[in-house]
Design a protein around this motif. Structure first.
Motif, PDB file in Angstrom:
ATOM      1  N   ALA A   1       0.834  -1.207   0.000  1.00 13.71           N
ATOM      2  CA  ALA A   1       0.000   0.000   0.000  1.00 13.71           C
ATOM      3  C   ALA A   1       0.869   1.257   0.000  1.00 13.71           C
ATOM      4  N   GLU A   2       1.989   1.226   0.756  1.00 11.10           N
ATOM      5  CA  GLU A   2       2.895   2.382   0.797  1.00 11.10           C
ATOM      6  C   GLU A   2       3.498   2.638  -0.578  1.00 11.10           C
ATOM      7  N   ALA A   3       3.892   1.554  -1.263  1.00  8.58           N
ATOM      8  CA  ALA A   3       4.450   1.694  -2.610  1.00  8.58           C
ATOM      9  C   ALA A   3       3.422   2.269  -3.571  1.00  8.58           C
ATOM     10  N   GLY A   4       2.169   1.917  -3.356  1.00 13.02           N
ATOM     11  CA  GLY A   4       1.110   2.385  -4.238  1.00 13.02           C
ATOM     12  C   GLY A   4       0.796   3.862  -4.112  1.00 13.02           C
ATOM     13  N   ARG A   5       1.324   4.522  -3.084  1.00  9.55           N
ATOM     14  CA  ARG A   5       1.091   5.959  -2.907  1.00  9.55           C
ATOM     15  C   ARG A   5       1.957   6.803  -3.845  1.00  9.55           C
ATOM     16  N   ILE A   6       3.050   6.230  -4.331  1.00  9.76           N
ATOM     17  CA  ILE A   6       4.059   7.038  -5.017  1.00  9.76           C
ATOM     18  C   ILE A   6       3.590   7.523  -6.386  1.00  9.76           C
ATOM     19  N   ALA A   7       3.095   6.615  -7.214  1.00 10.98           N
ATOM     20  CA  ALA A   7       2.681   7.007  -8.560  1.00 10.98           C
ATOM     21  C   ALA A   7       1.585   8.076  -8.541  1.00 10.98           C
ATOM     22  N   PRO A   8       0.535   7.952  -7.700  1.00 12.26           N
ATOM     23  CA  PRO A   8      -0.469   9.034  -7.659  1.00 12.26           C
ATOM     24  C   PRO A   8       0.108  10.373  -7.199  1.00 12.26           C
ATOM     25  N   ALA A   9       1.051  10.327  -6.250  1.00 10.71           N
ATOM     26  CA  ALA A   9       1.667  11.586  -5.805  1.00 10.71           C
ATOM     27  C   ALA A   9       2.443  12.232  -6.937  1.00 10.71           C
ATOM     28  N   ALA A  10       3.196  11.433  -7.687  1.00  9.57           N
ATOM     29  CA  ALA A  10       3.952  11.952  -8.829  1.00  9.57           C
ATOM     30  C   ALA A  10       3.008  12.522  -9.884  1.00  9.57           C
ATOM     31  N   ALA A  11       1.895  11.822 -10.122  1.00  8.43           N
ATOM     32  CA  ALA A  11       0.925  12.293 -11.113  1.00  8.43           C
ATOM     33  C   ALA A  11       0.303  13.623 -10.682  1.00  8.43           C
ATOM     34  N   ALA A  12       0.052  13.773  -9.374  1.00 11.10           N
ATOM     35  CA  ALA A  12      -0.520  15.028  -8.885  1.00 11.10           C
ATOM     36  C   ALA A  12       0.452  16.185  -9.095  1.00 11.10           C
ATOM     37  N   VAL A  13       1.733  15.936  -8.843  1.00 15.14           N
ATOM     38  CA  VAL A  13       2.747  16.964  -9.063  1.00 15.14           C
ATOM     39  C   VAL A  13       2.813  17.339 -10.541  1.00 15.14           C
ATOM     40  N   ALA A  14       2.796  16.323 -11.412  1.00 13.25           N
ATOM     41  CA  ALA A  14       2.848  16.582 -12.860  1.00 13.25           C
ATOM     42  C   ALA A  14       1.640  17.389 -13.313  1.00 13.25           C
ATOM     43  N   ASP A  15       0.455  17.046 -12.805  1.00 16.14           N
ATOM     44  CA  ASP A  15      -0.759  17.775 -13.186  1.00 16.14           C
ATOM     45  C   ASP A  15      -0.674  19.238 -12.759  1.00 16.14           C
ATOM     46  N   ARG A  16      -0.144  19.472 -11.549  1.00 16.05           N
ATOM     47  CA  ARG A  16      -0.041  20.831 -11.035  1.00 16.05           C
ATOM     48  C   ARG A  16       0.924  21.660 -11.891  1.00 16.05           C
ATOM     49  N   LEU A  17       2.041  21.044 -12.271  1.00 16.63           N
ATOM     50  CA  LEU A  17       3.024  21.754 -13.102  1.00 16.63           C
ATOM     51  C   LEU A  17       2.481  22.022 -14.505  1.00 16.63           C
ATOM     52  N   ASN A  18       1.759  21.061 -15.059  1.00 19.65           N
ATOM     53  CA  ASN A  18       1.172  21.272 -16.389  1.00 19.65           C
ATOM     54  C   ASN A  18       0.116  22.374 -16.355  1.00 19.65           C
ATOM     55  N   ALA A  19      -0.641  22.430 -15.277  1.00 23.24           N
ATOM     56  CA  ALA A  19      -1.645  23.495 -15.148  1.00 23.24           C
ATOM     57  C   ALA A  19      -0.961  24.853 -15.070  1.00 23.24           C
ATOM     58  N   LYS A  20       0.161  24.904 -14.351  1.00 17.76           N
ATOM     59  CA  LYS A  20       0.915  26.157 -14.259  1.00 17.76           C
ATOM     60  C   LYS A  20       1.497  26.524 -15.614  1.00 17.76           C
ATOM     61  N   ALA A  21       1.950  25.505 -16.365  1.00 19.31           N
ATOM     62  CA  ALA A  21       2.527  25.745 -17.685  1.00 19.31           C
ATOM     63  C   ALA A  21       1.517  26.367 -18.634  1.00 19.31           C
ATOM     64  N   ALA A  22       0.258  26.002 -18.471  1.00 21.99           N
ATOM     65  CA  ALA A  22      -0.787  26.508 -19.367  1.00 21.99           C
ATOM     66  C   ALA A  22      -1.025  28.001 -19.195  1.00 21.99           C
ATOM     67  N   THR A  23      -0.502  28.564 -18.095  1.00 25.42           N
ATOM     68  CA  THR A  23      -0.734  29.990 -17.833  1.00 25.42           C
ATOM     69  C   THR A  23       0.400  30.882 -18.322  1.00 25.42           C
ATOM     70  N   VAL A  24       1.474  30.289 -18.844  1.00 27.22           N
ATOM     71  CA  VAL A  24       2.623  31.074 -19.301  1.00 27.22           C
ATOM     72  C   VAL A  24       2.989  30.649 -20.721  1.00 27.22           C
ATOM     73  N   GLU A  25       3.970  31.341 -21.307  1.00 25.57           N
ATOM     74  CA  GLU A  25       4.370  31.065 -22.681  1.00 25.57           C
ATOM     75  C   GLU A  25       5.890  30.967 -22.781  1.00 25.57           C
ATOM     76  N   GLY A  26       6.383  30.606 -23.963  1.00 27.04           N
ATOM     77  CA  GLY A  26       7.811  30.646 -24.270  1.00 27.04           C
ATOM     78  C   GLY A  26       8.657  29.718 -23.431  1.00 27.04           C
ATOM     79  N   ASP A  27       9.852  30.220 -23.042  1.00 27.55           N
ATOM     80  CA  ASP A  27      10.801  29.414 -22.284  1.00 27.55           C
ATOM     81  C   ASP A  27      10.200  28.919 -20.969  1.00 27.55           C
ATOM     82  N   ALA A  28       9.426  29.782 -20.291  1.00 30.44           N
ATOM     83  CA  ALA A  28       8.831  29.399 -19.011  1.00 30.44           C
ATOM     84  C   ALA A  28       7.909  28.197 -19.178  1.00 30.44           C
TER      85      ALA A  28
END
Length: 550
Positions: A41-68
């Motif tokens: 169960a502890e191992a199973g927590r890792i992939a969802p946590a990583a996915a949540a971080v990726a989703d948050r960063l992609n959402a932030k990316a959608a608000t900026v342009e260019g190099d950022a």
């Protein structure tokens, strides 16, 4: 001025001042105990946590342009990489580690491998640590480290800044950046320039300052002042995007190609939109980094064609795999090396395993045909004329018309005439060349001053290569970060460089500055810089000769 003066490496010009806000230090090392009651169960927590971080960063990316946007999307892709989550989950199962500790250890292995590789890949180690800390914070349900919410315009002070933090900065709120670590080619430097935020890196002792009300930051000279009294809030003057017609030339008409450094299809699209006349450095490592076996010729061909297609009909220089025996690429059968930066890397691995190089050349030739780009190929880490000749023979056997090499080892600069006799062109990788000239790891903030591209000793080596190119009538380019400095770009032209390759954000500034000076002024500036005793003086006298002011 009363108070204290500190000095670092100025990486983004402009003068600003204001109150200090310190960026929180990275998360501490997670404990290896207690062991989880249910490892699965502890191992199973890792992939969802990583996915949540990726989703948050992609959402932030959608608000900026260019190099950022590109940096945020790249960091998100790292967080979503199943290899990191899988390795961390394995550590939980095999060693009964808590999930945060397992992520910490797995990420550190990846980061250490990248650092040992040196060069561009070493600069990605900080990206991995950023992703590591974000996933750990998600698992612990705490706020991730990084830039806090700013109550007003401020000068940010940090040990270093993670790429995702730098990419998300609001130029209206961040007056300047000051870091104790970092170097001229760090993400902090590159993105600060693209955002127009003054920045100074490698400022030793800035974190030890106590009770400082504010700082005065000069991103051109690298001087940081900590006055005794209050500091006025002063933003750097906003410079309008310079006018440039997309053709690189001096005021008296000497052609100098203003071209781009790219490592993805997104880079290509951005560079074309910014007016790049072509590509001086196409980094092919992206095709290998996530691979567990050597990518097939077909897979490489498709990946390269995607990057090349926006440059249909334009010149593109593709650099072959810049890998080393220490790199975590299984098909290279890495061996332990006491000093990987001086080991079997770049072309050296191609000579150890010529099949890997030949298959990549086959893929590049196919991608050139598919895209319609005018492709040339160059090899990294070439030291001798014999190595250059060996590479050129394989390039031509693959049906590619032009072969060149990187000049990033001092021996190659000293043998530039002999090397140019064997190939069609050379390109100076000033980042690595500086590192080897000064025996100074470019990733160490304490040594960033030695890696300043204005170092006269570095410029003298570049002058040797420029003279060899002029004598043999062959092109000499620069594809290191030195080319992105408008004043230094003019000096490089004065040293005999015929093309300047850089990040997309710098193209118009360099092209416009070059168009406002004569070839003779470039040569005068070059002579003045060569005669200087230190990089600060070299910068000062060169800018004066070019009429660019202090």
């Amino acid at each position: 001025m009363a108070g204290m003066q500190l000095t670092g490496v100025g990486v983004s010009p402009g003068r600003a001042s204001g109150p200090v806000v310190r960026v929180a230090e990275p998360l501490g090392e997670p404990l290896a105990t207690p062991a989880p009651a249910d490892p699965e169960a502890e191992a199973g927590r890792i992939a969802p946590a990583a996915a949540a971080v990726a989703d948050r960063l992609n959402a932030k990316a959608a608000t900026v342009e260019g190099d950022a946007r590109a940096v945020l999307e790249t960091t998100a892709a790292m967080a979503a990489d199943p290899a990191l989550a899988a390795q961390a989950a394995k550590l939980v199962r095999d060693r009964s580690l808590p999930a945060p500790r397992a992520v910490f250890e797995a990420a550190n292995v990846f980061a250490a491998s990248l650092e040992a590789a040196g060069g561009y890949l070493a600069e990605r180690a900080q990206d991995v640590r950023d992703v590591r800390d974000r996933i750990i914070a998600e698992l612990l349900d705490i706020d991730p480290p990084g830039v806090p919410e700013l109550a007003g315009p401020s000068v940010l002070v940090a040990r270093d800044l993670a790429p995702a933090d730098t990419a998300g900065l609001d130029p209206a709120m961040v007056l300047a950046l000051v870091t104790e670590e970092g170097g001229p080619t760090s993400h902090t430097a590159i993105l600060a320039r693209s955002l127009g935020i003054p920045a100074v890196v490698a400022v030793r002792g800035v974190l030890a300052l106590e009770g400082v009300a504010g700082l005065v930051v000069d991103g051109a000279t690298g001087v940081v002042l900590a006055p005794d009294g209050p500091v006025a809030v002063l933003a750097a003057a906003v410079e309008a995007e310079p006018e440039w017609d997309g053709t690189g030339r001096t005021a008296d008409g000497q052609r100098v190609k203003i071209i781009a450094n790219v490592g993805s299809s997104e880079d290509s699209t951005t560079s074309v939109a910014a007016g790049a006349e072509g590509v001086g450095l196409f980094r092919t490592e992206f095709c290998y980094l996530a691979a567990t076996t050597e990518p097939s010729v077909e897979a490489q061909r498709a990946a390269y064609a995607k990057v090349l297609t926006p440059f249909h009909g334009k010149p593109v220089v593709v650099r072959t795999l810049d890998a080393g025996a220490d790199k975590p690429l299984p098909f290279l059968t890495p061996e332990d090396e006491p000093n990987p930066a001086l080991g079997v890397r770049g072309l050296r691995i191609g000579r150890e395993q010529p099949g890997v190089l030949d298959r990549q050349l086959e893929a590049i030739a196919g991608a050139a045909e598919d895209s319609g780009a005018e492709v040339s190929v160059m090899a990294p880490m070439v030291a001798t004329a014999e190595e250059a000749a060996w590479f050129a023979e394989r390039v031509r056997a693959a049906g590619l018309p032009r072969a060149g090499v990187m000049i990033e080892i001092p021996a190659a600069a000293l043998s530039a005439k002999e090397i140019l006799a064997e190939v069609d062109f050379v390109s100076l990788g000033t980042n690595d060349l500086a590192q080897y000239v000064f025996a100074a790891d470019r990733m160490l903030g304490a040594l960033a001053g030695l890696n300043d591209p204005w170092q006269p000793a570095l410029l003298r080596l570049i002058a040797l290569v420029g003279e060899a190119g002029a004598e043999l009538g062959k092109p000499v380019g620069v594809c290191g970060e030195a080319a992105a400095d408008p004043a230094l770009g003019c000096v490089l032209v004065g040293l005999g460089v015929s093309s300047l390759s850089m990040n997309a954000a710098a193209l118009a500034r360099v092209g416009s500055t070059l168009g406002g000076v004569t070839t003779d002024s470039c040569r005068q500036a070059a002579r003045a810089a060569l005669a200087a005793g230190d990089p600060a003086r070299a910068r000062q006298v060169a800018r004066a000769a070019l009429g660019l002011g202090a």
